[in-house]
Design a protein around this motif. Structure first.
Motif, PDB file in Angstrom:
ATOM      1  N   GLU A 120      -4.822  -3.272   5.679  1.00  0.00           N
ATOM      2  CA  GLU A 120      -6.249  -3.433   5.368  1.00  0.00           C
ATOM      3  C   GLU A 120      -6.467  -3.390   3.858  1.00  0.00           C
ATOM      4  OE1 GLU A 120     -10.403  -1.085   6.072  1.00  0.00           O
ATOM      5  OE2 GLU A 120      -8.957  -1.088   7.711  1.00  0.00           O
ATOM      6  N   ALA A 124      -1.296  -0.054   9.283  1.00  0.00           N
ATOM      7  CA  ALA A 124      -2.632  -0.656   9.405  1.00  0.00           C
ATOM      8  C   ALA A 124      -3.476  -0.367   8.168  1.00  0.00           C
ATOM      9  CB  ALA A 124      -3.329  -0.138  10.661  1.00  0.00           C
ATOM     10  N   GLY A 178      -5.331  -6.734   2.588  1.00  0.00           N
ATOM     11  CA  GLY A 178      -5.903  -7.905   3.243  1.00  0.00           C
ATOM     12  C   GLY A 178      -7.028  -8.485   2.495  1.00  0.00           C
TER      13      GLY A 178
END
Length: 114
Positions: free
Chosen positions: A111, A107, A114
């Motif tokens: 991120e 994650a 992203g």
């Protein structure tokens, strides 16, 4: 559809190593559903927005996790209990797979990309 090279790589494993590789694949699919899976550097790897997300590989006594320098740095304290090499962490087969930690690393990397 699984990349044929990825399937061939996975076909080389069974038992606990295969189960752990599949579990890591599921975690990546959950945390970074847009990541593209392929075989890179002889390892399973995922790219997100054409940039390396994370890699994993199966070995006789462990599963390797390669979370790029940023992933290792951000979770340095939590990874300290594992044998490490340059950019790698060995997750021994005789210890529980740290799924929550892997999930948080993926994650974090997703991120960042992203």
């Amino acid at each position: 559809m699984t990349d044929p090279a990825v399937q061939e790589y996975l076909d080389g494993f069974d038992g606990e190593v295969l189960a752990r590789l599949e579990r890591i694949r599921a975690i990546v699919a959950d945390e970074a559903p847009d990541a593209v899976e392929s075989l890179s550097y002889g390892l399973l790897g995922w790219k997100l927005n054409k940039k390396p997300l994370i890699y994993t590989g199966g070995f006789a006594q462990h599963v390797g996790l390669y979370a790029t320098p940023q992933g290792h740095e951000a979770f340095e304290k939590e990874l300290a209990g594992y044998k490490q090499g340059k950019g790698s962490v060995q997750l021994p087969l005789d210890e529980p797979l740290p799924e929550d930690l892997i999930r948080r690393i993926v994650a974090f990397r997703a991120e960042a990309l992203g």
